[in-house]
Scaffold this active site. Sequence first.
Site, PDB file in Angstrom:
ATOM      1  N   LYS A 122       0.850  -1.140   0.017  1.00 36.98           N
ATOM      2  CA  LYS A 122       0.023  -0.030   0.143  1.00 36.98           C
ATOM      3  C   LYS A 122       0.800   1.210   0.026  1.00 36.98           C
ATOM      4  O   LYS A 122       0.589   2.165  -0.875  1.00 36.98           O
ATOM      5  CB  LYS A 122      -0.693  -0.074   1.225  1.00 36.98           C
ATOM      6  CG  LYS A 122      -1.761   1.099   1.347  1.00 36.98           C
ATOM      7  CD  LYS A 122      -1.065   2.070   2.385  1.00 36.98           C
ATOM      8  CE  LYS A 122      -1.766   3.652   2.457  1.00 36.98           C
ATOM      9  NZ  LYS A 122      -1.298   4.276   3.589  1.00 36.98           N
ATOM     10  N   ASP A 140      -6.031   1.034   0.576  1.00 36.92           N
ATOM     11  CA  ASP A 140      -6.091   1.065   2.032  1.00 36.92           C
ATOM     12  C   ASP A 140      -7.412   0.771   2.652  1.00 36.92           C
ATOM     13  O   ASP A 140      -8.057   0.131   2.034  1.00 36.92           O
ATOM     14  CB  ASP A 140      -5.676   2.633   2.555  1.00 36.92           C
ATOM     15  CG  ASP A 140      -6.565   3.458   1.728  1.00 36.92           C
ATOM     16  OD1 ASP A 140      -7.749   3.129   1.882  1.00 36.92           O
ATOM     17  OD2 ASP A 140      -6.267   4.481   1.325  1.00 36.92           O
TER      18      ASP A 140
END
Length: 212
Positions: A122, A140
């Site tokens: 991420k 996320d």
Amino acid sequence: MRVTKAIKAEQIRILEETYPDAKPALTYNSPFELLVAVVLSAQCTDERVNIITARLFPTYSNPADMLALGVSKLEVLIRDCGLYRAKAANLIKTCDILVHTYHGEVPESFDELIKLPGVGRKTANVLVSVLFGVPAIAVDTHVFRVSNRLGLAKGKTPEEVEEKLKKAIPMEKWSAAHHWLIWHGRKICKARKPLCGECPLAPVCPSADKEA
DNA sequence: CTCCCGATAT
DNA sequence: ATATCAGGAG
């Protein structure tokens, strides 16, 4: 509601129209500062990260200075954002690598970034996208939740959602779409109490409340 | 899979 | 009291 390809396209259109100015909410003034801010943002609101970095960056805005600060002193400065021991240890290790392997700079490739301690898929996607203009979709907690609720990209893992988002969204819009989904998750499609009553996507959302 | 973790909203 | 917040490592 069955989420067809046409409905997904409409979802994307509305998101783009609703969040035209979506950009990172984390404050930073250099690639290194964004790296630190994103690492700190794990399981913590961006608002709180900004409070912490506001008193961290004036003195420790490059990897050499932060490395010299050391783990225990860094822990004290970032304590309020949670997971602080792991974050401090990872950041110091990363600073060491940046100083001794990358001449104090933040590497520009996903493969190099993801090897840094504390930098996962991420975070690496955020950095290549925001800093270096590489088309990427960082998944996320917000992107994961909103994508699943909309049926835009359903998946059990962030990586699975990332794959499906990349198929549903034109590549030139990947980086922007990442921000549209985050903004939407923060303002409307909240985890606990989604505001379906004022959501512009409700007509094309299979999860929308059916209220008056 | 578990663990890391303080601040905030509900 | 508990869920959640721009996740990642072991």
